[in-house]
Design a protein around this motif. Sequence first.
Motif, PDB file in Angstrom:
ATOM      1  N   GLN A   1      11.756   0.285   6.217  1.00  0.00           N
ATOM      2  CA  GLN A   1      10.990  -0.384   5.165  1.00  0.00           C
ATOM      3  C   GLN A   1      10.249   0.632   4.302  1.00  0.00           C
ATOM      4  N   GLU A   2       9.619   1.616   4.960  1.00  0.00           N
ATOM      5  CA  GLU A   2       8.866   2.627   4.222  1.00  0.00           C
ATOM      6  C   GLU A   2       9.785   3.492   3.366  1.00  0.00           C
ATOM      7  N   THR A   3      10.975   3.802   3.877  1.00  0.00           N
ATOM      8  CA  THR A   3      11.939   4.588   3.099  1.00  0.00           C
ATOM      9  C   THR A   3      12.371   3.831   1.859  1.00  0.00           C
ATOM     10  N   LEU A   4      12.628   2.527   2.004  1.00  0.00           N
ATOM     11  CA  LEU A   4      13.016   1.716   0.846  1.00  0.00           C
ATOM     12  C   LEU A   4      11.901   1.688  -0.193  1.00  0.00           C
TER      13      LEU A   4
ATOM     14  N   GLY B   1       9.384   3.751  -5.209  1.00  0.00           N
ATOM     15  CA  GLY B   1       8.339   4.555  -5.824  1.00  0.00           C
ATOM     16  C   GLY B   1       8.891   5.768  -6.547  1.00  0.00           C
ATOM     17  N   LEU B   2       9.963   6.352  -6.002  1.00  0.00           N
ATOM     18  CA  LEU B   2      10.603   7.508  -6.638  1.00  0.00           C
ATOM     19  C   LEU B   2      11.178   7.141  -8.005  1.00  0.00           C
ATOM     20  N   LEU B   3      11.814   5.992  -8.071  1.00  0.00           N
ATOM     21  CA  LEU B   3      12.399   5.555  -9.338  1.00  0.00           C
ATOM     22  C   LEU B   3      11.313   5.309 -10.387  1.00  0.00           C
TER      23      LEU B   3
ATOM     24  N   LEU C   1      -5.350  -0.464  -5.947  1.00  0.00           N
ATOM     25  CA  LEU C   1      -4.315  -1.304  -5.346  1.00  0.00           C
ATOM     26  C   LEU C   1      -4.039  -0.868  -3.906  1.00  0.00           C
ATOM     27  N   HIS C   2      -4.005   0.429  -3.684  1.00  0.00           N
ATOM     28  CA  HIS C   2      -3.740   0.972  -2.353  1.00  0.00           C
ATOM     29  C   HIS C   2      -4.825   0.566  -1.355  1.00  0.00           C
ATOM     30  N   LEU C   3      -6.085   0.716  -1.749  1.00  0.00           N
ATOM     31  CA  LEU C   3      -7.183   0.390  -0.839  1.00  0.00           C
ATOM     32  C   LEU C   3      -7.268  -1.113  -0.583  1.00  0.00           C
TER      33      LEU C   3
ATOM     34  N   GLN D   1       0.834  -1.207   0.000  1.00  0.00           N
ATOM     35  CA  GLN D   1       0.000   0.000   0.000  1.00  0.00           C
ATOM     36  C   GLN D   1       0.866   1.253   0.000  1.00  0.00           C
ATOM     37  N   ALA D   2       2.000   1.214   0.695  1.00  0.00           N
ATOM     38  CA  ALA D   2       2.879   2.380   0.719  1.00  0.00           C
ATOM     39  C   ALA D   2       3.448   2.669  -0.666  1.00  0.00           C
ATOM     40  N   PHE D   3       3.774   1.603  -1.403  1.00  0.00           N
ATOM     41  CA  PHE D   3       4.311   1.772  -2.759  1.00  0.00           C
ATOM     42  C   PHE D   3       3.272   2.409  -3.680  1.00  0.00           C
ATOM     43  N   SER D   4       2.051   1.888  -3.654  1.00  0.00           N
ATOM     44  CA  SER D   4       1.002   2.443  -4.518  1.00  0.00           C
ATOM     45  C   SER D   4       0.638   3.863  -4.098  1.00  0.00           C
ATOM     46  N   SER D   5       0.662   4.145  -2.783  1.00  0.00           N
ATOM     47  CA  SER D   5       0.376   5.500  -2.320  1.00  0.00           C
ATOM     48  C   SER D   5       1.455   6.475  -2.768  1.00  0.00           C
TER      49      SER D   5
END
Length: 424
Positions: free
Chosen positions: A210-213, A218-220, A246-248, A76-80
């Motif tokens: 984990q969230e930073t990774l 996501g930045l890339l 995907l996030h939800l 979810q963090a990636f999609s957000s």
Amino acid sequence: METDRGVVLATERYGSAESWKYFAKDEVMERRRDGREGESRGNSIVGVFKTVFLPQGYPESVSDDYLHYQFWDTLQAFSSSLSGTLATQASLKGVGVGNQEATVAAATVTWILRDGTGMLGRILFAWHKGSKLDSEAKKWRLFADVLNDIAMFVEILAPYFPAFFTLIVCTAGVFKSLVGVAGGATRAALTVHQARRDNMADISAKDGSQETLVNLAGLLVSLMLIPLVTDNTILTLSLFFLFTVLHLFANYKAVRSVVMETFNEARLSIVLQQYVRDGQILSPLEANQREPVFFELRKTVPIRLGVRLQEVVQSPEELNLALKENNMPYLLGVRNGCVCVCLGPEASVRDEIRAMCQAVWLSNTLSPPTQQQQSPWEIVHESHKLMDKIFNPFLKGVEAAGWDVKRTLLDWDEWRVEWKTKTN
């Protein structure tokens, strides 16, 4: 003990991850790993990954649902992160980035107004709902993510309504401020649940890693998306809806994977109703699977815990009615369509659980509101008799099923009342 390698002098292990033995042979001490070679924590790719991104002592140092939850939380963090890129691009476009007629002052004022309204929203929300975030962490966590997606959608639409752009982004700022409070607070509540060795700080730190990774990944991906979506409204909206779905979905699976062993109102109500119905005690896993994670239109009589005395009784006669059949350090009453519980200062956690069980039974008995043959006080007296009969075996059963009854997540207010046992 002697083997072909020599005499075993000692053994050591690193949690459940590694086991080593020390051998003595020809007056030399040698250390060898039990089992497969090359998987030592810190000496392989997998070992390094565990050291950097998982709490020390994993998996023994965390709850059983940790890995399942973190998988969906990562997704979810990636999609957000990707949705956030699209929203940020729209916000920058709305304040005039790339527009030669836009002024720095106008953009700055818009940004200040957005941040200011967000700060006010954060303070008001924490004041109004702060005490609810512990007891209903799953619901508020899901609420925060749904509201975050709504805020980003509003930001994406804002540039297409230039006359109302400032109002729209301020509204989105308020939404995001609520997300910050609800998301941060519920994350802390879930960390308390996951920490099994008083290692909340370690779990929080590793969760941040984990969230930073994930945000870096996501930045890339965002760097590749930006050239594609620039000035392409249809593609922007299509990707946003894809990432939002995907996030939800990932958030729903994440909160569904959490298995809390402490009682809140919903879990206690589910377990108690099952026990009253057929004598079965649900395990924490079974009750958590049935626990609602979306806010619902309340179909039962609401329960208020830890209220003032006057919200339960308003006359000496009513106080006598509240004390009838009752030798517990709490009073129950039904007033203004609510089941109200007044707690004494000497009440224990066990008493709080019993009071909540009684209130849940009353709430279910009085719902839906229909023409009652009995007065509310008669039903309250029946609830006392029922608890005298079933509560002790119920409490033993939930303890045996794995529930933690030493603490609760019930939403008690702070009022505590001492009363006379009989009035004239």
